[in-house]
Write a protein that holds these residues in place. Structure first.
Motif, short mmCIF file in Angstrom:
data_model
loop_
_atom_site.label_atom_id
_atom_site.label_comp_id
_atom_site.label_asym_id
_atom_site.label_seq_id
_atom_site.Cartn_x
_atom_site.Cartn_y
_atom_site.Cartn_z
N ASP A 28 -67.59 -25.74 -60.30
CA ASP A 28 -66.84 -25.30 -61.49
C ASP A 28 -65.36 -25.68 -61.36
OD1 ASP A 28 -69.15 -24.24 -62.50
OD2 ASP A 28 -68.65 -22.16 -62.04
N ALA A 29 -64.82 -25.53 -60.14
CA ALA A 29 -63.42 -25.88 -59.91
C ALA A 29 -63.19 -27.37 -60.18
CB ALA A 29 -63.02 -25.53 -58.48
N TRP A 30 -64.11 -28.20 -59.68
CA TRP A 30 -63.97 -29.65 -59.88
C TRP A 30 -64.04 -30.00 -61.36
CZ3 TRP A 30 -61.95 -33.44 -57.39
CH2 TRP A 30 -62.25 -34.75 -57.73
N THR A 31 -64.95 -29.34 -62.07
CA THR A 31 -65.08 -29.57 -63.51
C THR A 31 -63.80 -29.17 -64.25
OG1 THR A 31 -67.47 -29.21 -63.40
CG2 THR A 31 -66.43 -28.99 -65.57
N GLU A 32 -63.24 -28.02 -63.89
CA GLU A 32 -62.00 -27.54 -64.51
C GLU A 32 -60.86 -28.52 -64.26
OE1 GLU A 32 -61.29 -25.11 -66.50
OE2 GLU A 32 -63.24 -24.12 -66.53
N LEU A 33 -60.75 -29.02 -63.04
CA LEU A 33 -59.68 -29.95 -62.71
C LEU A 33 -59.78 -31.23 -63.54
CD1 LEU A 33 -59.62 -29.52 -58.84
CD2 LEU A 33 -57.69 -29.06 -60.37
N GLY A 50 -58.33 -29.85 -55.65
CA GLY A 50 -59.41 -30.83 -55.69
C GLY A 50 -59.93 -31.16 -54.30
N ALA A 51 -59.04 -31.24 -53.33
CA ALA A 51 -59.45 -31.52 -51.95
C ALA A 51 -60.30 -30.37 -51.40
CB ALA A 51 -58.22 -31.73 -51.08
N MET A 52 -59.89 -29.15 -51.69
CA MET A 52 -60.64 -27.99 -51.21
C MET A 52 -62.04 -27.94 -51.82
SD MET A 52 -57.44 -25.32 -51.42
CE MET A 52 -58.35 -23.84 -50.96
N PHE A 60 -66.38 -35.67 -48.47
CA PHE A 60 -65.34 -35.60 -47.46
C PHE A 60 -64.28 -36.70 -47.59
CE2 PHE A 60 -69.14 -33.74 -45.19
CZ PHE A 60 -68.74 -32.43 -45.40
N VAL A 61 -64.68 -37.89 -47.98
CA VAL A 61 -63.70 -38.97 -48.17
C VAL A 61 -62.75 -38.60 -49.30
CG1 VAL A 61 -63.38 -41.38 -48.82
CG2 VAL A 61 -65.21 -40.76 -47.23
N ARG A 62 -63.32 -38.15 -50.41
CA ARG A 62 -62.50 -37.74 -51.55
C ARG A 62 -61.58 -36.59 -51.18
NH1 ARG A 62 -65.97 -36.04 -56.61
NH2 ARG A 62 -66.00 -34.00 -55.60
N SER A 63 -62.09 -35.66 -50.41
CA SER A 63 -61.29 -34.50 -50.00
C SER A 63 -60.11 -34.93 -49.14
CB SER A 63 -62.17 -33.51 -49.22
OG SER A 63 -61.39 -32.45 -48.73
N ARG A 64 -60.39 -35.76 -48.13
CA ARG A 64 -59.31 -36.18 -47.22
C ARG A 64 -58.24 -36.96 -47.96
NH1 ARG A 64 -58.49 -41.00 -44.90
NH2 ARG A 64 -57.15 -41.08 -43.04
N THR A 65 -58.66 -37.87 -48.84
CA THR A 65 -57.69 -38.68 -49.59
C THR A 65 -56.79 -37.80 -50.45
OG1 THR A 65 -59.22 -40.56 -49.64
CG2 THR A 65 -57.45 -40.54 -51.27
N ALA A 66 -57.38 -36.86 -51.18
CA ALA A 66 -56.60 -35.99 -52.05
C ALA A 66 -55.67 -35.09 -51.24
CB ALA A 66 -57.53 -35.14 -52.92
N ALA A 67 -56.16 -34.59 -50.10
CA ALA A 67 -55.34 -33.69 -49.28
C ALA A 67 -54.14 -34.42 -48.70
CB ALA A 67 -56.19 -33.07 -48.17
N LEU A 68 -54.32 -35.66 -48.28
CA LEU A 68 -53.19 -36.44 -47.75
C LEU A 68 -52.15 -36.70 -48.84
CD1 LEU A 68 -55.07 -39.00 -45.46
CD2 LEU A 68 -53.55 -37.14 -44.71
N GLN A 69 -52.61 -37.00 -50.04
CA GLN A 69 -51.68 -37.20 -51.15
C GLN A 69 -50.93 -35.90 -51.46
OE1 GLN A 69 -54.45 -38.62 -54.10
NE2 GLN A 69 -54.07 -40.78 -53.62
N ALA A 70 -51.66 -34.78 -51.44
CA ALA A 70 -51.01 -33.49 -51.68
C ALA A 70 -49.99 -33.19 -50.60
CB ALA A 70 -52.07 -32.39 -51.72
N ARG A 71 -50.34 -33.45 -49.35
CA ARG A 71 -49.42 -33.20 -48.24
C ARG A 71 -48.12 -33.97 -48.41
NH1 ARG A 71 -50.60 -36.32 -42.87
NH2 ARG A 71 -49.74 -37.90 -44.29
N ASP A 72 -48.24 -35.24 -48.75
CA ASP A 72 -47.04 -36.06 -48.94
C ASP A 72 -46.20 -35.56 -50.11
OD1 ASP A 72 -47.92 -37.56 -46.81
OD2 ASP A 72 -48.70 -39.21 -48.03
N GLY A 73 -46.88 -35.10 -51.17
CA GLY A 73 -46.15 -34.56 -52.32
C GLY A 73 -45.41 -33.28 -51.99
N PHE A 74 -46.07 -32.38 -51.27
CA PHE A 74 -45.42 -31.14 -50.86
C PHE A 74 -44.23 -31.43 -49.92
CE2 PHE A 74 -49.65 -28.98 -51.68
CZ PHE A 74 -49.19 -28.17 -52.71
#
Length: 336
Positions: A28-33, A50-52, A60-74
């Protein structure tokens, strides 16, 4: 009767996705996003949610990629708390994909940031994750030490879900170390804590860990009941990793009960999941157990192939002693 929506709900376009993640409704979270405008979806907060969700869905590939992008943004905007949370999720993605060096660096960095911020909950989570890395590398004492730190912090915070996760991880390590009674006790504590948390995904994992201890101690009837329930909970909550674990244990139980055909069917289903989500650790464990099954019924060529695949997967994870053991089993199968 309900009151009017809180004004903060209107200010947070991610509120529905955030709520879905918080109550473990990850699809549901992915659909909402995906319904949100791109600037919201690709903000650090949107990427982290999205990563969570992706991690829990086995992407897992999608999660890691999104989390790294989020980390750099934060990090770019000086948000240390956001950077810490994203670093932890990125490391979890690396861990699931078998990159232990990256995972250890990420969890260690997140732990350092948590200590800097005085975030006891994140410190507990990172300690638990570092315990998992140590376990994969056969550093059992180090793993149990990290889990003790995690359980102490989770208990202090009365965070029963995390408390259950650390105890079920301890049960797995103790099982591999041959301490089956201690593994059963740790598994029982994990089940009790998971029930208190009311998180059925974690309960399923805890039941699987407890089941494996019962297998080792010879109570196959109890092990079967626990693993069957673990499978049902994993499927109900779309927990693909938990489903693979339960299927692997059911395969072992079937083999020990003399039901090789059922055992192979369970093992092949588990292997398909592990290969689909790109999980080398589970692939290695499943192939190890399938190799044992094939050897038991005289299918030497199949046993050798399964053990060899397990060795390659363990090698890719840096689990050298486990890989060496699998190569020995493959050689023995080829000579039989």
């Amino acid at each position: 009767m309900t009151g009017p929506p809180h004004s903060a709900d209107f200010d947070d376009p991610l509120v529905n996705a955030r709520r879905a993640v918080n109550v473990s409704r990850f699809q549901d979270a992915w659909t909402e996003l995906n319904r949100l405008p791109e600037p919201v979806r690709t903000s650090p907060e949107g990427l982290l949610l999205g990563a969570m969700a992706s991690w829990r869905l086995g992407e897992f590939v999608r999660s890691r990629t999104a989390a790294l992008q989020a980390r750099d943004g934060f990090r770019a905007r000086g948000d240390t708390d956001g950077e810490m949370r994203a670093e932890n999720v990125a490391a979890a993605g690396a861990f699931a994909l078998g990159n232990m060096d990256e995972a250890e660096r990420g969890f260690t960095r997140a732990l350092s940031l948590a200590d800097e911020l005085g975030d006891d909950l994140m410190m507990a989570r990172c300690a638990n994750n570092l315990g998992n890395v140590a376990y994969y590398r056969s550093r059992y004492e180090s793993a149990l030490s990290f889990y003790r730190l995690a359980t102490a912090n989770f208990e202090k915070l009365t965070f029963w879900k995390g408390f259950a996760e650390s105890w079920l991880n301890s049960a797995i390590v103790l099982h591999d170390a041959g301490s089956f009674e201690a593994s059963r006790e740790a598994g029982a504590r994990a089940v009790e804590a998971a029930e208190r948390s009311r998180d059925e995904r974690v309960l399923g994992q805890a039941l699987a860990a407890r089941s494996e201890a019962e297998v080792a101690l010879g109570d196959l009837a109890l092990a079967l009941a626990q693993a069957t329930r673990a499978l049902a909970l994993a499927q109900l909550h779309e927990h693909v990793v938990g489903e693979a674990d339960a299927l692997r244990i059911l395969s072992v139980i079937a083999r020990l009960r003399g039901q090789a055909d059922h055992g192979e069917a369970f093992g092949r289903r588990a292997l398909e999941i592990a290969q689909r989500v790109g999980d080398p650790w589970r692939r290695a464990e499943i192939q190890r157990d399938l190799g044992t099954l094939y050897a038991a019924v005289g299918r030497a060529r199949d046993a050798a192939a399964a053990f060899s695949d397990a060795a390659r997967a363990f090698d890719a994870l840096g689990a050298e002693s486990r890989a060496a053991a699998m190569r020995e089993q493959a050689a023995a199968a080829n000579q039989s």
